[in-house]
Design a protein around this motif. Structure first.
Motif, PDB file in Angstrom:
ATOM      1  N   LEU A   1      -1.150   4.124  -4.275  1.00  0.00           N
ATOM      2  CA  LEU A   1      -0.282   4.389  -3.126  1.00  0.00           C
ATOM      3  C   LEU A   1       1.032   5.036  -3.558  1.00  0.00           C
ATOM      4  O   LEU A   1       1.520   5.963  -2.912  1.00  0.00           O
ATOM      5  CB  LEU A   1      -0.006   3.095  -2.355  1.00  0.00           C
ATOM      6  CG  LEU A   1      -1.124   2.586  -1.460  1.00  0.00           C
ATOM      7  CD1 LEU A   1      -0.776   1.218  -0.895  1.00  0.00           C
ATOM      8  CD2 LEU A   1      -1.413   3.572  -0.340  1.00  0.00           C
ATOM      9  N   ALA A   2       1.611   4.537  -4.651  1.00  0.00           N
ATOM     10  CA  ALA A   2       2.876   5.089  -5.154  1.00  0.00           C
ATOM     11  C   ALA A   2       2.726   6.550  -5.550  1.00  0.00           C
ATOM     12  O   ALA A   2       3.691   7.319  -5.471  1.00  0.00           O
ATOM     13  CB  ALA A   2       3.371   4.257  -6.341  1.00  0.00           C
ATOM     14  N   ALA A   3       1.532   6.927  -5.962  1.00  0.00           N
ATOM     15  CA  ALA A   3       1.275   8.308  -6.370  1.00  0.00           C
ATOM     16  C   ALA A   3       0.851   9.179  -5.184  1.00  0.00           C
ATOM     17  O   ALA A   3       0.488  10.336  -5.362  1.00  0.00           O
ATOM     18  CB  ALA A   3       0.192   8.341  -7.450  1.00  0.00           C
ATOM     19  N   GLY A   4       0.908   8.608  -3.977  1.00  0.00           N
ATOM     20  CA  GLY A   4       0.561   9.381  -2.792  1.00  0.00           C
ATOM     21  C   GLY A   4      -0.911   9.341  -2.429  1.00  0.00           C
ATOM     22  O   GLY A   4      -1.360  10.080  -1.553  1.00  0.00           O
ATOM     23  N   GLY A   5      -1.658   8.475  -3.087  1.00  0.00           N
ATOM     24  CA  GLY A   5      -3.087   8.362  -2.807  1.00  0.00           C
ATOM     25  C   GLY A   5      -3.378   7.430  -1.654  1.00  0.00           C
ATOM     26  O   GLY A   5      -2.478   6.929  -0.983  1.00  0.00           O
ATOM     27  N   THR A   6      -4.651   7.187  -1.446  1.00  0.00           N
ATOM     28  CA  THR A   6      -5.085   6.303  -0.367  1.00  0.00           C
ATOM     29  C   THR A   6      -5.077   4.854  -0.827  1.00  0.00           C
ATOM     30  O   THR A   6      -5.062   4.557  -2.022  1.00  0.00           O
ATOM     31  CB  THR A   6      -6.509   6.672   0.091  1.00  0.00           C
ATOM     32  OG1 THR A   6      -7.389   6.529  -1.024  1.00  0.00           O
ATOM     33  CG2 THR A   6      -6.568   8.087   0.611  1.00  0.00           C
TER      34      THR A   6
END
Length: 97
Positions: free
Chosen positions: A55-60
């Motif tokens: 999530l922190a890396a912009g993923g799901t």
């Protein structure tokens, strides 16, 4: 049957077939249960950390293909009960959907 054997049979600690000591087998089951609970907690922590990093890396929040891999591995390794176990493990790591 001697007195000690009769006592063990009455207490349910001697296998009726004479193959082993039920108390000893139950103790081993308890040890296995403890190990499984420890592994469960470790797996849930790791899975939670992976989800947070994703999530922190912009993923799901979750990766369905990864969940399918886990479900397939447990189904192949254990059978239909394995799917239920895998679903519980997945939920423990990511929380309810």
């Amino acid at each position: 049957m001697n007195d000690m054997t009769q006592t063990k049979v009455r207490r349910g600690t001697l296998d009726a077939t004479g193959d082993g000591d039920i108390g000893g087998m139950r103790q081993r089951i308890d040890e296995i249960d403890q190990a499984m609970m420890s592994l469960w907690r470790e797996r849930a922590r790791l899975s939670g950390r992976i989800g947070a990093a994703r999530l922190a890396a912009g993923g799901t929040r979750l990766v369905l293909s990864r969940e399918q891999q886990v479900l397939r591995r447990f189904r192949e390794g254990i059978g239909s009960e394995g799917v239920q176990l895998a679903l519980l493990l997945l939920r423990a790591g990511r929380g309810p959907l």
